[in-house]
Design a protein around this motif. Structure first.
Motif, short mmCIF file in Angstrom:
data_model
loop_
_atom_site.label_atom_id
_atom_site.label_comp_id
_atom_site.label_asym_id
_atom_site.label_seq_id
_atom_site.Cartn_x
_atom_site.Cartn_y
_atom_site.Cartn_z
N LEU A 186 12.36 -20.02 -0.85
CA LEU A 186 13.65 -19.76 -0.24
C LEU A 186 13.69 -20.09 1.25
CD1 LEU A 186 14.78 -16.39 -1.90
CD2 LEU A 186 15.24 -18.74 -2.61
N VAL A 187 12.53 -20.36 1.82
CA VAL A 187 12.47 -20.65 3.25
C VAL A 187 13.30 -21.88 3.59
CG1 VAL A 187 10.97 -21.35 5.16
CG2 VAL A 187 10.27 -19.49 3.63
N ASN A 188 13.20 -22.91 2.76
CA ASN A 188 13.94 -24.14 3.03
C ASN A 188 15.44 -23.92 2.98
OD1 ASN A 188 13.99 -27.11 3.44
ND2 ASN A 188 14.98 -27.10 1.42
N VAL A 192 17.86 -24.96 6.08
CA VAL A 192 18.97 -25.91 5.92
C VAL A 192 20.31 -25.27 6.30
CG1 VAL A 192 20.31 -27.23 4.22
CG2 VAL A 192 17.80 -27.30 4.17
N HIS A 193 20.47 -23.99 5.97
CA HIS A 193 21.75 -23.32 6.16
C HIS A 193 21.70 -22.27 7.29
CE1 HIS A 193 23.58 -25.14 2.59
NE2 HIS A 193 22.41 -24.99 2.01
N LYS A 194 20.79 -22.46 8.21
CA LYS A 194 20.59 -21.48 9.28
C LYS A 194 21.85 -21.25 10.09
CE LYS A 194 17.62 -20.39 13.23
NZ LYS A 194 16.42 -20.80 14.02
N GLN A 195 22.53 -22.31 10.48
CA GLN A 195 23.73 -22.15 11.31
C GLN A 195 24.82 -21.39 10.57
OE1 GLN A 195 23.79 -23.15 14.67
NE2 GLN A 195 25.51 -21.69 14.54
N TYR A 196 25.00 -21.72 9.29
CA TYR A 196 26.00 -21.02 8.48
C TYR A 196 25.67 -19.53 8.39
CZ TYR A 196 28.02 -19.20 4.15
OH TYR A 196 28.65 -18.40 3.21
#
Length: 239
Positions: A186-188, A192-196
């Motif tokens: 789940l780290v990826n 990928v969606h860190k900003q969201y």
């Protein structure tokens, strides 16, 4: 709006029958009916939001997606009497017409909506369903790509973070520090969606940590995402 509600209800029933949770985005929904675009163009954003699809498309020809079959109810024979066999034969042969008020004209008779059922035998590779009014078809792209699955997990995670914020007694406007202890797979998703995730949860800081001991002094909450344990820790940014 009645039409929009019917479309959304039909699409949600397709999602449910395919076990597609609502937070999992899908690529597209298509609504097929003559004049559909002119009728519903202003409601596209609403449909997208309610069904969680990337785009909404319109088609004029319902017959592109399946074969319509008219089934006359046996109880209708009490009214049609000797004409019942003729009506049944015309229905079997596809010699009927759906009227604008959802009734059907067949073999010189008008059938009321309670006197028949309509079925749609879809063509191979198409997932669709008739509206309850029988005069429109909802086609849903139920193929889940890895990218869509990742986005769905990110949405699931946001919901759990929001629950944790609330349980921690934080105000909805509080900026937070957010720490996550996740399984490797789940780290990826988070990267990928860190900003969201940060935008939705008002996180000024988002860190992935290996051990819950790295979350000392923060409010902790453990959850499951698709059978995998996730520990969420939050703290007011001002702390």
């Amino acid at each position: 709006m009645d039409r929009v509600r019917d479309i959304c209800s039909t699409a949600l029933s397709i999602r449910e029958s395919h076990n597609l949770r609502i937070r999992l985005p899908l690529a597209s929904l298509t609504f097929a009916k003559a004049g559909a675009k002119e009728m519903l163009l202003e409601y596209v954003a609403l449909i997208q939001d309610e069904i969680n699809v990337k785009e909404v498309n319109f088609e004029e020809d319902m017959d592109k997606f399946g074969k319509f079959e008219l089934k006359v109810k046996g109880s209708t024979g009490a009214r049609l009497k000797a004409d019942m066999p003729k009506v049944m034969a015309a229905a079997r042969n596809g010699e009927w017409q759906l009227l604008s008020d959802s009734r059907v004209e067949v073999a010189g008779h008008i059938l009321e909506t309670e006197e028949f059922t309509m079925q749609l035998k879809t063509y191979e590779g198409i997932t669709c369903k008739l509206l309850s009014s029988n005069d429109g078809v909802v086609i849903l792209d139920v193929k889940v790509t890895p990218e869509l699955e990742q986005e769905g997990i990110a949405r699931d995670l946001v919901r759990l973070i929001q629950m944790t914020r609330k349980d921690a007694g934080l105000n909805v406007s509080n900026r937070i520090q957010l720490f996550l202890n996740l399984p490797a797979e789940l780290v990826n998703v988070v990267e990928v969606h860190k900003q969201y995730i940060c935008d939705e949860t008002l996180a000024e800081v988002l860190r992935i940590v290996r051990h819950e001991g790295d979350m000392k002094g923060m409010y902790l909450s453990s959850h499951q995402i698709q059978g995998k344990q996730v520990t969420i820790a939050v703290m007011n940014q001002k702390s």
